[in-house]
Design a protein around this motif. Structure first.
Motif, short mmCIF file in Angstrom:
data_model
loop_
_atom_site.label_atom_id
_atom_site.label_comp_id
_atom_site.label_asym_id
_atom_site.label_seq_id
_atom_site.Cartn_x
_atom_site.Cartn_y
_atom_site.Cartn_z
N PRO B 43 0.82 -1.22 0.00
CA PRO B 43 0.00 0.00 0.00
C PRO B 43 0.85 1.27 0.00
CG PRO B 43 -0.73 -1.56 1.68
CD PRO B 43 0.59 -2.05 1.18
N ARG B 48 -3.83 11.48 4.91
CA ARG B 48 -4.01 11.20 6.33
C ARG B 48 -4.83 12.31 6.96
NH1 ARG B 48 -1.16 12.42 11.41
NH2 ARG B 48 0.25 13.79 10.28
N ASP B 56 -1.95 15.55 5.79
CA ASP B 56 -0.98 15.18 4.76
C ASP B 56 -1.73 14.66 3.55
OD1 ASP B 56 1.93 12.93 4.53
OD2 ASP B 56 1.05 14.37 3.12
N SER B 58 -0.16 15.16 0.45
CA SER B 58 0.87 15.42 -0.55
C SER B 58 0.91 14.36 -1.66
CB SER B 58 2.24 15.50 0.14
OG SER B 58 2.52 14.31 0.84
N LEU B 91 -7.50 1.16 0.15
CA LEU B 91 -7.57 0.71 1.54
C LEU B 91 -7.72 1.90 2.48
CD1 LEU B 91 -4.60 -1.79 1.34
CD2 LEU B 91 -6.94 -2.45 1.83
N SER B 98 -1.21 9.32 15.35
CA SER B 98 -0.40 9.22 14.14
C SER B 98 0.83 8.35 14.32
CB SER B 98 0.02 10.62 13.67
OG SER B 98 0.82 11.24 14.67
N GLN B 99 1.21 8.07 15.55
CA GLN B 99 2.39 7.24 15.77
C GLN B 99 2.02 5.85 16.28
OE1 GLN B 99 5.48 9.31 17.94
NE2 GLN B 99 4.69 11.28 17.26
N GLU B 100 0.77 5.54 16.21
CA GLU B 100 0.30 4.26 16.70
C GLU B 100 0.07 3.29 15.54
OE1 GLU B 100 0.99 5.77 20.15
OE2 GLU B 100 0.32 3.69 19.87
N THR B 101 -0.09 2.04 15.87
CA THR B 101 -0.29 1.00 14.87
C THR B 101 -1.54 1.27 14.05
OG1 THR B 101 0.83 -0.63 16.24
CG2 THR B 101 -0.66 -1.48 14.54
N GLN B 102 -1.42 1.09 12.75
CA GLN B 102 -2.54 1.29 11.85
C GLN B 102 -3.28 -0.02 11.61
OE1 GLN B 102 -1.26 3.42 8.29
NE2 GLN B 102 0.22 4.60 9.49
N TYR B 103 -4.59 0.06 11.65
CA TYR B 103 -5.45 -1.10 11.41
C TYR B 103 -6.24 -0.86 10.13
CZ TYR B 103 -4.14 -2.38 16.10
OH TYR B 103 -3.40 -2.71 17.21
N PHE B 104 -6.21 -1.84 9.26
CA PHE B 104 -6.75 -1.67 7.92
C PHE B 104 -8.12 -2.31 7.74
CE2 PHE B 104 -3.22 0.02 5.37
CZ PHE B 104 -2.19 -0.07 6.29
N GLY B 105 -8.87 -1.74 6.82
CA GLY B 105 -10.12 -2.31 6.40
C GLY B 105 -9.91 -3.28 5.25
#
Lengths: 114, 113
Positions: B43, B48, B56, B58, B91, B98-105
């Motif tokens: 990905p 964000r 962000d 960009s 996705l 912003s500094q934590e673990t990302q969980y995806f759909g």
């Protein structure tokens, strides 16, 4: 520059075999995070593990284990006694501490055959 | 706890048509991300959000892509007009910060004909 390399494009194993997925990363940062995600055919990326660059202790979770070696910039993932349900694409990712930008590898497709 | 929800799961459209994707993050997750995943690739971040603010964008192709998160919860990503090269999986992910673990759909698989 930051980069994640997963040299194994596809691996096929027979059920109950052990398999190791390789991940090599590049970064000039001293503090960073490494991740592994699993992407089954359903498409969702499932979070497996997050590792801080200061913590080189290997981790085991059930049949999964991770070997983090800063000396070789590697964060390899081993599945013991693989099962058909382990079939998926596995992604390794790198994130600089203090940021949110994940750098993903190109993934390794694991096929576990019954 | 419910995960990240995305809809539709699949979408087939003709080129030059508009398309929209919807995402509902995990409850309590203030940070929301939209990613593009091309076949055989990992990905790549498009945008964000921190609450309702796009902090962000960009990497978002602003000539044809737009996104919104009006109430700081669910979000919509739009493409208008779609091009053949937009065929990919879109996705959505969320995290508590912003500094934590990302969980995806599960993603929306788009095919542009």
């Amino acid at each position: 520059a930051q980069k994640v390399t997963q040299a194994q494009t596809e691996i096929s194993v027979v059920e109950k075999e052990d398999v190791t997925l390789d991940c090599v990363y590049e970064t000039r940062d001293t503090t960073y995070y490494l991740f592994w995600y699993k992407q089954p055919p359903s498409g969702e990326l499932v979070f497996l593990i997050r590792r801080n660059s200061f913590d080189e202790q290997n981790e085991i979770s059930g049949r999964y284990s991770w070997n983090f070696q800063k000396s070789t910039s590697s964060f390899n993932f081993t599945i013991t006694a693989s099962q058909v349900v382990d079939s998926a694409v596995y992604f390794c990712a790198l994130c600089r501490s203090g940021t949110y930008k994940y750098i993903f590898g190109t993934g390794t497709r694991l096929k576990v055959l019954a | 706890e419910a995960g990240v929800v995305q809809s539709p799961r699949y979408k087939i459209i003709e080129k030059k048509q508009p398309v929209a994707f919807w995402c509902n993050p995990i409850s309590g997750h203030n940070t929301l991300y939209w990613y593009l995943q091309n076949l055989g690739q990992g990905p790549e971040l498009l945008i964000r959000y921190e609450n309702e603010e796009a902090v962000d964008d960009s990497q978002l192709p602003k000539d044809r892509f737009s996104a919104e998160r009006l109430k700081g919860v669910d979000s919509t990503l739009k493409i208008q007009p779609a091009e053949l090269g937009d065929s990919a999986v879109y996705l959505c992910a969320s995290s508590t910060g912003s500094q934590e673990t990302q969980y995806f759909g599960p993603g929306t698989r788009l095919l542009v004909l």
